[in-house]
Design a protein around this motif. Structure first.
Motif, PDB file in Angstrom:
ATOM      1  N   GLN A  16       0.821  -1.210   0.000  1.00  0.00           N
ATOM      2  CA  GLN A  16       0.000   0.000   0.000  1.00  0.00           C
ATOM      3  C   GLN A  16       0.857   1.262   0.000  1.00  0.00           C
ATOM      4  O   GLN A  16       0.574   2.214  -0.726  1.00  0.00           O
ATOM      5  N   ARG A  19       2.266   1.644  -3.494  1.00  0.00           N
ATOM      6  CA  ARG A  19       1.228   2.098  -4.426  1.00  0.00           C
ATOM      7  C   ARG A  19       0.932   3.586  -4.242  1.00  0.00           C
ATOM      8  O   ARG A  19       0.821   4.334  -5.215  1.00  0.00           O
ATOM      9  N   THR A  20       0.829   4.007  -2.997  1.00  0.00           N
ATOM     10  CA  THR A  20       0.549   5.419  -2.707  1.00  0.00           C
ATOM     11  C   THR A  20       1.684   6.313  -3.195  1.00  0.00           C
ATOM     12  O   THR A  20       1.446   7.350  -3.818  1.00  0.00           O
ATOM     13  N   GLN A  61      -0.548  -8.248   1.352  1.00  0.00           N
ATOM     14  CA  GLN A  61      -0.247  -6.866   1.711  1.00  0.00           C
ATOM     15  C   GLN A  61       0.984  -6.343   0.980  1.00  0.00           C
ATOM     16  O   GLN A  61       1.197  -5.135   0.912  1.00  0.00           O
TER      17      GLN A  61
END
Length: 93
Positions: A16, A19-20, A61
């Motif tokens: 995450q 990706r951010t 994750q």
């Protein structure tokens, strides 16, 4: 699409966070190509919540699907590769 697994120990990032960072700093939009089965509405309605799959939950994750395809130009692929490299090294703008 090209799927990678982020090594948290070496990068300090999970999927995450990567990706951010790719989206916010470089405009590279990624996604989770294969979401965990227990997140699907049909599986949740059957009572699956992922608690019986700790390894899969951990791995999910760390997965990132990069927007790479044969139809892309070499320059676009290079841009994504360089953005990924900079994120993983922790380079600042």
């Amino acid at each position: 699409h090209y799927i990678i697994r982020v090594d948290r120990k070496h990068t300090g990032l999970d999927g995450q966070a990567l990706r951010t960072t790719l989206r916010d700093r470089f405009g590279v939009h990624t996604r989770v190509h294969y979401p965990p089965v227990w997140t699907w509405s049909i599986m949740r309605s059957l009572g699956y919540d992922g608690t019986g799959c700790p390894v899969a939950a951990h791995i999910c994750q760390d997965l990132v699907t990069l927007p790479i395809s044969p139809a892309m130009s070499i320059d676009d692929c290079d841009y994504i590769a360089n953005a990924l490299r900079r994120c993983l090294r922790g380079d600042t703008l």
